[in-house]
Design a protein around this motif. Structure first.
Motif, mmCIF file in Angstrom:
data_model
loop_
_atom_site.group_PDB
_atom_site.id
_atom_site.type_symbol
_atom_site.label_atom_id
_atom_site.label_comp_id
_atom_site.label_asym_id
_atom_site.label_seq_id
_atom_site.Cartn_x
_atom_site.Cartn_y
_atom_site.Cartn_z
ATOM 1 N N GLU A 175 0.830 -1.232 0.000
ATOM 2 C CA GLU A 175 0.000 0.000 0.000
ATOM 3 C C GLU A 175 0.853 1.267 0.000
ATOM 4 O O GLU A 175 0.575 2.217 -0.704
ATOM 5 C CB GLU A 175 -0.869 0.018 1.269
ATOM 6 C CG GLU A 175 -1.958 -1.009 1.270
ATOM 7 C CD GLU A 175 -3.315 -0.368 1.176
ATOM 8 O OE1 GLU A 175 -3.506 0.687 1.805
ATOM 9 O OE2 GLU A 175 -4.164 -0.928 0.460
ATOM 10 N N TYR B 253 3.915 3.961 -0.446
ATOM 11 C CA TYR B 253 4.736 4.318 -1.602
ATOM 12 C C TYR B 253 6.203 4.083 -1.246
ATOM 13 O O TYR B 253 6.731 4.740 -0.356
ATOM 14 C CB TYR B 253 4.444 5.764 -2.037
ATOM 15 C CG TYR B 253 3.193 5.824 -2.887
ATOM 16 C CD1 TYR B 253 3.279 5.984 -4.262
ATOM 17 C CD2 TYR B 253 1.937 5.629 -2.322
ATOM 18 C CE1 TYR B 253 2.139 5.982 -5.058
ATOM 19 C CE2 TYR B 253 0.788 5.620 -3.107
ATOM 20 C CZ TYR B 253 0.906 5.799 -4.474
ATOM 21 O OH TYR B 253 -0.217 5.785 -5.254
ATOM 22 N N LYS C 112 5.473 9.468 -8.354
ATOM 23 C CA LYS C 112 5.496 10.701 -7.536
ATOM 24 C C LYS C 112 5.978 11.914 -8.337
ATOM 25 O O LYS C 112 5.401 13.000 -8.214
ATOM 26 C CB LYS C 112 6.342 10.517 -6.267
ATOM 27 C CG LYS C 112 7.816 10.266 -6.537
ATOM 28 C CD LYS C 112 8.590 10.181 -5.246
ATOM 29 C CE LYS C 112 10.000 9.697 -5.412
ATOM 30 N NZ LYS C 112 10.821 10.283 -6.455
ATOM 31 N N LYS D 228 0.840 18.193 -11.899
ATOM 32 C CA LYS D 228 0.117 19.144 -11.034
ATOM 33 C C LYS D 228 0.597 20.572 -11.274
ATOM 34 O O LYS D 228 -0.119 21.536 -11.043
ATOM 35 C CB LYS D 228 0.332 18.783 -9.548
ATOM 36 C CG LYS D 228 -0.683 17.766 -9.055
ATOM 37 C CD LYS D 228 -0.293 17.090 -7.788
ATOM 38 C CE LYS D 228 -0.225 17.918 -6.564
ATOM 39 N NZ LYS D 228 0.114 17.094 -5.387
ATOM 40 N N LYS E 14 -0.211 2.274 -9.243
ATOM 41 C CA LYS E 14 -0.154 3.254 -8.139
ATOM 42 C C LYS E 14 -0.006 4.671 -8.684
ATOM 43 O O LYS E 14 -0.574 5.622 -8.139
ATOM 44 C CB LYS E 14 1.003 2.919 -7.187
ATOM 45 C CG LYS E 14 0.612 1.810 -6.215
ATOM 46 C CD LYS E 14 1.816 1.253 -5.542
ATOM 47 C CE LYS E 14 2.020 1.794 -4.161
ATOM 48 N NZ LYS E 14 3.177 1.137 -3.511
ATOM 49 N N SER F 70 -3.416 5.804 -9.687
ATOM 50 C CA SER F 70 -4.309 6.187 -8.582
ATOM 51 C C SER F 70 -3.832 7.498 -7.934
ATOM 52 O O SER F 70 -4.653 8.315 -7.516
ATOM 53 C CB SER F 70 -4.501 5.041 -7.576
ATOM 54 O OG SER F 70 -3.531 5.046 -6.617
ATOM 55 N N LEU F 71 -2.520 7.737 -7.932
ATOM 56 C CA LEU F 71 -2.014 9.018 -7.408
ATOM 57 C C LEU F 71 -2.458 10.173 -8.309
ATOM 58 O O LEU F 71 -2.864 11.234 -7.825
ATOM 59 C CB LEU F 71 -0.479 8.953 -7.337
ATOM 60 C CG LEU F 71 0.241 10.028 -6.546
ATOM 61 C CD1 LEU F 71 -0.199 10.037 -5.092
ATOM 62 C CD2 LEU F 71 1.766 9.831 -6.623
ATOM 63 N N ASP G 226 -5.128 10.167 -10.217
ATOM 64 C CA ASP G 226 -6.582 10.335 -10.028
ATOM 65 C C ASP G 226 -6.858 11.150 -8.772
ATOM 66 O O ASP G 226 -7.662 12.077 -8.781
ATOM 67 C CB ASP G 226 -7.274 8.966 -9.916
ATOM 68 C CG ASP G 226 -7.230 8.209 -11.240
ATOM 69 O OD1 ASP G 226 -6.940 8.848 -12.282
ATOM 70 O OD2 ASP G 226 -7.455 6.987 -11.241
ATOM 71 N N LYS G 227 -6.174 10.780 -7.675
ATOM 72 C CA LYS G 227 -6.387 11.493 -6.401
ATOM 73 C C LYS G 227 -6.006 12.963 -6.533
ATOM 74 O O LYS G 227 -6.586 13.827 -5.889
ATOM 75 C CB LYS G 227 -5.524 10.860 -5.296
ATOM 76 C CG LYS G 227 -6.239 9.748 -4.555
ATOM 77 C CD LYS G 227 -5.405 9.276 -3.375
ATOM 78 C CE LYS G 227 -5.400 7.761 -3.353
ATOM 79 N NZ LYS G 227 -4.174 7.151 -2.943
ATOM 80 N N SER G 228 -4.996 13.246 -7.366
ATOM 81 C CA SER G 228 -4.525 14.627 -7.512
ATOM 82 C C SER G 228 -5.292 15.375 -8.589
ATOM 83 O O SER G 228 -5.013 16.556 -8.841
ATOM 84 C CB SER G 228 -3.035 14.634 -7.868
ATOM 85 O OG SER G 228 -2.318 13.826 -6.980
ATOM 86 N N GLY G 229 -6.185 14.677 -9.288
ATOM 87 C CA GLY G 229 -6.999 15.319 -10.319
ATOM 88 C C GLY G 229 -6.198 15.741 -11.540
ATOM 89 O O GLY G 229 -6.522 16.755 -12.163
#
Ligand SMILES: C[S@@+](CC[C@H](N)C(=O)[O-])C[C@H]1O[C@@H](n2cnc3c(N)ncnc32)[C@H](O)[C@@H]1O
Length: 274
Positions: A81, A83, A117, A124, A141, A144-145, A147-150
């Motif tokens: 899970e 990083y 990362k 971003k 991963k 999904s990072l 997606d979470k950060s848009g």
């Protein structure tokens, strides 16, 4: 027969900061059992080996002392899970922002993005990022990072040993990955990156290098690509016809195998003539 697994368990467990009890709890055995494995008094049960390798972030082959395929190691490592490389962007990302502030959507290619990362950080901040890695679990991963950060990143799976760019980029960035490019491929690989960098664009790369006065790290991989490590200055040589914005060589301490050792790394930011 030499008991290699004992040393491997100790090194990997300590590198991850686990106690014998932690490992015992994860595997449902007593800590005395783990202690006996590490003293070489007994061997782990064959049925426990895959779970033990997983908990130690390695492969059964590597535990038994066979050269581990680095791709399998990363594929396994990224399945947890957390990083593995953390979420803090590499300093080189800030250097990219300093040299090419995102006043327009520069096209960035990240080679070997791991868990994403740096790719997400750059996206971003307004860069148009494409990134690849050979480990699908890392790419999942990274997605999904993102997606979470848009943010959107063009992510795909590829192997640097046979992938070559087909379009132009303004910035090509790679950290901790060129060590997997075998000696015979290096010039052709880097030439293809240079060719696919736009005029005035940047290549931002770091690579571990060999130094005669630094011992080979205890956990250095024994795969083909590592048999002929990068020489100090070799990376700079491939870019002799570009403008150097940064060319550093750093030596730093590391505890990754549980045994203190040192690494030497060359860092290059090179600009293609406009
Ligand atoms: C030291 S990690 C660095 C990851 C990322 N660049 C970072 O700094 O967090 C090396 C990365 O290279 C990737 N890698 C290793 N061999 C590769 C290959 N042949 N093709 C593509 N990626 C590879 C691994 O999956 C791993 O994500």
């Amino acid at each position: 027969m030499e008991n290699r697994i004992a040393g491997m368990i100790i090194a990997k467990r300590k590198a991850l900061g686990f106690t014998q009890q932690n490992i015992a709890d994860k595997l449902g055995v007593s800590f005395q059992a783990v202690s006996k494995w590490e003293k070489g008094l007994t061997y782990p049960d064959v049925e426990l080996l895959p779970a033990l390798a997983h908990e130690l972030g390695t492969t059964v082959d590597a535990l038994l002392g066979y050269p581990a395929d680095p791709l399998t190691v990363y594929e396994e490592r990224y399945k947890s899970e957390e990083y593995y490389w953390g979420l803090k962007p590499n300093d080189l990302c800030y250097e990219i922002m300093r040299l090419r502030p995102p006043v327009r959507p520069y096209r960035v290619l990240e080679i070997g993005c791991g868990e994403g990362k740096d790719a997400v950080f750059l996206a971003k901040n307004g860069y148009m990022v494409t990134a690849f890695d050979a480990a699908q679990s890392g790419l999942d991963k990274a997605q999904s990072l993102a997606d979470k950060s848009g943010v959107h990143i063009d992510l795909f799976k590829a192997d640097i040993r046979d992938w070559r760019p087909e379009q132009q980029y303004d910035i090509i960035y790679s950290s901790g990955v060129f060590c997997y490019v075998e000696k015979a491929l290096r010039k052709e690989f880097i030439d293809s990156l240079k060719e696919h960098t736009a005029a005035g664009g940047l290549n931002v790369v770091n690579v571990f290098v060999e130094k005669p006065f630094i011992a080979v790290p205890p956990d250095r991989e024994k795969s083909e690509s590592f048999k002929k490590g990068w020489l100090s200055g070799e990376l700079f040589m491939y870019y002799h016809d570009w403008l150097f914005r940064k060319n550093d060589e750093i030596i730093f301490d590391c505890m990754s195998s549980g045994t203190p050792h040192q690494h030497c790394m060359d860092i290059l930011i090179a600009e293609k003539k406009a």
